[in-house]
Enzyme design. Structure first.
Site, PDB file in Angstrom:
ATOM      1  N   GLY C 152       3.740  83.545  98.880  1.00 23.42           N
ATOM      2  CA  GLY C 152       4.602  83.693  97.711  1.00 23.42           C
ATOM      3  C   GLY C 152       4.466  82.502  96.774  1.00 23.42           C
ATOM      4  N   CYS C 153       4.990  82.673  95.562  1.00 17.96           N
ATOM      5  CA  CYS C 153       4.831  81.639  94.548  1.00 17.96           C
ATOM      6  C   CYS C 153       5.638  80.388  94.886  1.00 17.96           C
ATOM      7  CB  CYS C 153       5.220  82.186  93.174  1.00 17.96           C
ATOM      8  SG  CYS C 153       6.822  83.009  93.106  1.00 17.96           S
ATOM      9  N   TYR C 154       6.942  80.542  95.136  1.00 20.29           N
ATOM     10  CA  TYR C 154       7.748  79.378  95.495  1.00 20.29           C
ATOM     11  C   TYR C 154       7.229  78.693  96.760  1.00 20.29           C
ATOM     12  CZ  TYR C 154      11.585  80.542  92.198  1.00 20.29           C
ATOM     13  OH  TYR C 154      12.366  80.786  91.079  1.00 20.29           O
TER      14      TYR C 154
END
Lengths: 349, 349, 349, 349
Positions: C152-154
């Site tokens: 995921g991005c975070y």
């Protein structure tokens, strides 16, 4: 004045409605007695708009004519096009004063409405009776009325910038080109790709080129002022900001008139009207200079090389282009000073 | 090709220079051998531009003609107006190829330059020799040259949008009105109130109305194409975004031509030129659709009511309006495919 | 290499899918053979994304396993959570390689997935088999695989900023607080009030405090590295911009380590990995410095007064946080240089 | 009240000064009698701020103590750090009331000032006398005073969010981490690269990590409330917007307290204070919900997994963080209702 005028707002959960509420809260002669929403009745207004927490706690009412008539003296209808056409007659029938912010009563000719709005027009008799509340131009006609049709955002910026010159015969009405730019709040609170952040941010778009429904509204007023049929070229753009409209307008100058002449002409035309401000020679207004306020600021540049004048007019689309002018119209209807409740300084920066 | 062409960039710490660097890094036939800055020589480029850390580590060179001639074959001069006029002759003298991104060699008539730029013009003979590198129009003349004057950002968007129609005689060149909007990066990296965040954000401004120095550049090219003197109305605006220019252009149509006719005319004019894209009927380009790329996208709307055509043209001001077209010009000068190093897709969203 | 690897993208009309397409177009060993959309099949991709006009003209395919298997060798599934769980097993079954960009295969424990995603987890055996493709940490495990779960991005920004210090035992894993900020493109292209321009512009919001579904993904990786159960405080915010994530992270330092020590530790940990860049002492990265690129930039500040270290990590959420890392994973799966097709300089400004 | 209090604003051409003017124009008991600028005296205020055209026409005065004493009763000093230290003693000497918006009188210990501000501290006796005007906490001390030191923007948002919990002993003061984000107007109107549009737009930056001069101001107040020395981790960020500060704060909870407990504690602490609003469980404030207003909105999330509370506090940095609180302090000094002139609804959207 012993008692305050009681106001209801239909469409309280739209951006126009919320802005009417903001200004009415500071109005010395008006109190808000009902906030109305067809889609969110029963909820608290501050659920969707936490910025109003501890300020407005009233539950949202449903659209119920009898209840409105009981609670209020005047109604602001910040409703979608097509809804006002049906709602306003009932409100007037019930003895209420009405300021309508929709496009339903602006065009005198129902067939023109139908062409541009793709909806059935309002009742013919009521259309005939509706006064177009462009305050600094037609404000005299508004005084004492019970019902006013509030102008659109683009037409307000545009017409305030063009009418003095057209009325004076200084520009050729058949040469008018209007290049308008708007912040995105004009598209309302309904979600769509056209107001999706990632599609608008760092983007500049043209839309509805030659097809915007405000075109006939502009032409109708210019035709009235010019005394002959006027058609215009009108282009609308979205600029990546929330509030503000700029109309940059071009026309052939009839005869010889300098920047200073235009400035003087407009200062005279708008003399005594606090909400129109004319810029000095060589200065052009920016939208932020009217942000959050009811001002319309206008600047001019005559080009001797081309024989054209460029007129730049800016407003806050949600204030002078919607809620602010609506309250200004109420003030005129009631015979009050037109600036009551509207004396807020623009927020800068 | 065994060895790569060696390139130097003067003005590497400006936005135009940095953008030349970005594209050259992916160019198959070019290597950057010197990054030059008059104000920051001795520093590392990545100090001011950390996005280039670990990518470009060369120390910034001073502006030293002998050193440039030793290190490079071609020089991109992304220098302020007035600086190129003095620098370019020395670079050419030293046997270097030059693509000049300033305004100093765009206007053939030195007195016109003086009027609009308020500076002394470049050497007359060199002005006469300089070819105006609007690639899709004058690209044939660029082939094999050692020196090209790269067009300005506004003129690129505007001229690509107007020239096919003017050349075909489809619009009246005396009726042209250009309403242009630009992101703020066009004002460069120098700090001033006009690029101060709090003054630009949520603001839309007109500036230099009828006075922008790109006006004569546009008129010179249109005059050449029309075969008669053309003056235009040209207005520039700042929109709250970093990159992108839109020119919305208006003109009277000569005879009867539909949207489809214009689309077809432009598709033919730009046939085989990858960086101009013509939109389908009823579609208008937005600046984000060319963000970071060398494309110029154009759309049309003819209005039968007014007899006018509205042409919408967009570019990325730092790419097609500066660095990208400069590299496209280098490609043409070298006889390479004009798209080399420029095949990057726009970044969206 | 004689022939190129054929790639299909499921979810081509989402922001992640479009970004996979942008990078694959410049990949020397891959060609796009199918762009797939469950909702827009039959249309042209450029209808919704005019920036791809004249670049990508393929019609959008429907999600048809047999057709994909015929057209492609590898599939990028940029599909919503819950969809990949069902789709990926079929694609693998059909002999395709898969890089999955959804959250469906990141959490080893199906019940944790169910708690945070409120959906049924994917098949247990496939979950066990899925490798978590955080390239600079677990990249060795990815080599030669047919299926990778893309982070995921975070978590990408956060874990790249924390893992070297946790692995070295330099910070107390029980003291970790992560304050993360994201641009709005992370919310995707689906319209909702949370990505409505007028609600986001000139606004800074906290959301899903302590409740974001990326929390267990971060904790799972930290737990693995620390060798003991780790829970973290994780807050997410929306900042008014399109792209970019910054994780500002806080932890107690074990023992005495200076800024320079941390910088050295991280430089060693990431040695040879081009996409992680460590800032010099006293410098902190900004999101724009990685805009449009696959870089993760990291800076440090140790505070002797409090005994805490502050770690600042930035990525472009759509690139290193999604499409870029997905292609990096493909490169690793294929045994290629991990930077192939990803060598684009950040766009600045 | 027969006559109005006469107010002068020193620093009228800065953002803080202009905002004092905006609010004072609507204040029922105050009139502006002098707008003062050291750099622009002699000019009209509206030249630099056209949004004030036709509203404020006074010429800008120079900084002349005798003239100020003649024209005004109270002075707002919106002057740079270092200037107030010298100016305020003279104004007090001349018998004027003073609200100082600079950082010069906030820190009791001159040596701490010197360390963080790199300037000589103000006179020791005056420092000892200066009351720190955080209205909802120390407002009782302000009543009847002639001189108040107005708090900084970050400390206002932060301290209003932390003090009730620290005072109650509910959080460990040694565990406090403050992650703050500000709009760019906080950097003032002076031009620099850090407020250059192209560098800020679509960018999120950390700056002055562990080094911001507001750190000791926060620690001084927390130390006073906690009754023991408190040091904090304090990080500041720039977010691409003009106005607004959010402080996201983290601390270990002492004992067991739920979200609801915190909400109740804060509602009691701030009972009767209109400008602090506590959000319901599960709701967190956004900066736009206080835009243009004097509100501070606060929300809470207790995480049982980590034993920490996350507190989110927002203000408009130019209003509650500067001009608004300055006027609130004047109201308290004069014994008036603290809300006079400040009852403006936030502007939304």
């Amino acid at each position: 004045m012993n008692t305050k005028l009681r106001a209801a707002i239909v469409g309280s959960t739209g951006y126009g409605g919320v802005e009417v509420i903001r200004f009415l809260q500071g109005h010395p002669h008006v109190e808000i007695t009902s906030v109305i929403s067809s889609s969110n009745s029963g909820e608290r207004l501050s659920e969707g708009f936490p910025h109003l927490s501890e300020i407005m706690i009233e539950a949202l009412d449903a659209v119920d004519i009898a209840l409105i008539a009981e609670k209020a003296d005047v109604v602001f209808t910040a409703t979608p096009h097509g809804v006002s056409a049906k709602l306003v007659p009932q409100l007037l029938e019930a003895g209420l004063k009405v300021v309508d912010l929709s496009g339903d009563f602006r065009l005198k000719d129902g067939s023109v409405y139908e062409t541009w709005y793709k909806k059935s027009p309002a009742d013919e008799a009521l259309l005939a009776q509706a006064v177009y509340g462009l305050c600094e131009v037609f404000g005299e006609e508004v005084k004492g009325l019970d019902f006013v049709s509030n102008p659109g955002c683009y037409p307000t910026a545009t017409l305030l910038g063009l009418i003095p010159a057209v009325a004076a015969g200084w520009i050729d009405p058949h040469s008018i080109i209007i290049d308008a730019k708007s912040g995105v709040s004009g598209a309302g609170r309904g979600t769509s790709l056209i107001s999706h952040f990632a599609e608008i941010n760092e983007n500049f778009k043209a839309y509805k080129v030659n097809q915007h429904q405000h075109t006939p509204e502009i032409e109708q007023a210019l035709t009235q002022v010019a005394g002959e049929p006027v058609v215009v070229t009108f282009t609308t753009h979205l600029t990546p900001m929330t509030r503000g409209i700029m109309s940059t307008m071009y026309a052939k100058v009839n005869g010889v008139h300098t920047d200073e002449d235009f400035i003087e002409l407009y200062k005279q035309y708008y003399e005594g009207r606090r909400f129109v401000r004319i810029r000095d020679k060589g200065k052009w207004p920016a939208t932020k200079e009217v942000f959050g306020s009811n001002y319309c600021d206008i600047g001019f540049a005559v080009d001797e090389r081309t024989g054209r004048v460029t007129i730049v007019s800016v407003i806050d689309n949600l204030v002078k282009g919607a809620a602010g002018q609506a309250i200004q119209n109420l003030n005129l209807m009631m015979g009050w000073d037109e600036t009551l409740g509207l004396s807020l300084t623009p927020i800068y920066p």
